[in-house]
Design an enzyme around this catalytic site. Structure first.
Site, short mmCIF file in Angstrom:
data_model
loop_
_atom_site.label_atom_id
_atom_site.label_comp_id
_atom_site.label_asym_id
_atom_site.label_seq_id
_atom_site.Cartn_x
_atom_site.Cartn_y
_atom_site.Cartn_z
N ASP A 170 -3.05 -17.07 6.00
CA ASP A 170 -4.19 -17.87 5.58
C ASP A 170 -4.65 -18.79 6.71
O ASP A 170 -5.85 -18.96 6.95
CB ASP A 170 -3.88 -18.66 4.30
CG ASP A 170 -2.52 -19.33 4.32
OD1 ASP A 170 -1.64 -18.89 5.08
OD2 ASP A 170 -2.31 -20.29 3.55
N LYS B 191 3.35 -14.00 6.00
CA LYS B 191 3.45 -15.06 4.99
C LYS B 191 4.93 -15.33 4.72
O LYS B 191 5.39 -15.42 3.58
CB LYS B 191 2.71 -14.64 3.71
CG LYS B 191 2.49 -15.77 2.71
CD LYS B 191 1.50 -16.81 3.15
CE LYS B 191 1.26 -17.84 2.06
NZ LYS B 191 0.40 -18.96 2.51
N TYR C 21 0.81 -1.21 0.00
CA TYR C 21 0.00 0.00 0.00
C TYR C 21 0.85 1.27 0.00
O TYR C 21 0.32 2.38 0.11
CB TYR C 21 -0.92 0.02 1.23
CG TYR C 21 -2.13 -0.88 1.13
CD1 TYR C 21 -2.15 -1.98 0.29
CD2 TYR C 21 -3.26 -0.63 1.89
CE1 TYR C 21 -3.25 -2.81 0.21
CE2 TYR C 21 -4.37 -1.45 1.82
CZ TYR C 21 -4.36 -2.54 0.98
OH TYR C 21 -5.46 -3.35 0.91
N ASP D 71 -5.59 -4.94 6.41
CA ASP D 71 -6.81 -4.49 5.76
C ASP D 71 -7.79 -5.64 5.62
O ASP D 71 -8.98 -5.52 5.91
CB ASP D 71 -6.46 -3.90 4.39
CG ASP D 71 -7.57 -3.07 3.81
OD1 ASP D 71 -8.60 -2.85 4.49
OD2 ASP D 71 -7.43 -2.59 2.67
#
Length: 281
Positions: free
Chosen positions: A147, A114, A47, A171
């Protein structure tokens, strides 16, 4: 509205986006006892706005530079977004999460990442989080792959408390948490920097509802509660939060989306609900 707020956060260096998700009696939701806080890094990651559009000279220059240095080649017509994670930004947001946990008597901070795939960017975030955790022996620490984190929030949210993560994951996961407690209509947020802070509902603006006196004011009011707490006005914050909970719990003077029957003809308008909350104060 959204682009203006992003620019304002960057100007104020509002590096921490604080997004609590707590169930409120009377709000229809899948879960009945959720109390989570998402701490989202607000200035880095994908972002940060470092992008190159497909087919542009700038994109071709970036692609050629990468292809000259990488075994994995990028197609010449690709669009490029740069994921930027710094040690300074990671340390600052993780320390914020631990300080928040300590100040609010929270028991656990979970770093979400991740790093199994993005070994250098998310790997750096995780490494810094582990280092910072050693400075807070009074607060438990663990980490989860993003995840898997989403799955576990659906299965056992009671095992988590404060979640800290890079911008993009923050987000997404904060909207997931909002959905767990009833939706964006009850989801407040705060953007906090070193010298200034901005508090706003997660949902942003809704031009289609403007001037109709039908919008649910809960997220805005709870953002005000967060602001009061940030200013040290704990008693005022608790009074407003209790008044909001009382009105929602009674289920009468609430907007249509908060009614169990979703009956618009019986629903209160935005100002009517606000008046009921004022009366409850």
């Amino acid at each position: 509205f959204r682009s203006v707020n992003v620019a304002l956060r960057q100007e104020l260096e509002a590096y921490a986006n604080l997004r609590p998700g707590k169930t409120i009696k009377g709000v229809q939701s899948t879960f009945s006892d959720v109390d989570l806080v998402v701490v989202r890094e607000n200035l880095e990651d994908l972002y940060a706005g470092v992008e190159f559009d497909t087919g542009t000279d700038e994109a071709h220059e970036v692609i050629d530079a990468i292809n000259a240095r990488s075994k994995k080649q990028i197609a010449q017509d690709a669009a490029i977004s740069v994921k930027m994670i710094t040690p300074e930004g990671s340390r600052r947001i993780v320390k914020f999460a631990f300080e928040y946990a300590r100040a609010n008597k929270r028991r656990l901070v979970t770093a979400v990442h991740k790093a199994n795939i993005m070994k250098f960017s998310d790997g750096l975030f995780l490494k810094i989080a582990q280092e910072v955790a050693e400075e807070y022996p009074d607060i438990e620490f663990n980490d989860r792959i993003v995840d898997n984190m989403c799955m576990q929030l659906m299965q056992k949210p009671d095992q988590y408390d404060v979640l800290v993560m890079p911008n993009l994951y923050g987000d997404i996961v904060s909207d997931l948490v909002a959905g767990m407690v009833g939706g964006l209509g009850v989801a407040p947020g705060g953007n906090i920097g070193r010298d200034a802070a901005v508090f706003e509902p997660i949902h942003g603006s809704a031009p289609s509802h403007a001037g109709k006196n039908v919008a649910n004011p809960t997220a805005m009011l709870l953002s005000g509660v967060m602001m009061l707490r940030h200013l040290g006005e704990q008693d005022a914050a608790e009074r407003v939060e209790a008044a909001v909970a009382k009105v929602i719990g009674e289920g009468e003077k609430v907007t249509y989306d908060l009614r169990a029957d979703r009956n618009q003809s019986k629903a209160a308008g935005t100002s009517d609900m606000a008046d009921a909350i004022i009366a409850a104060l």
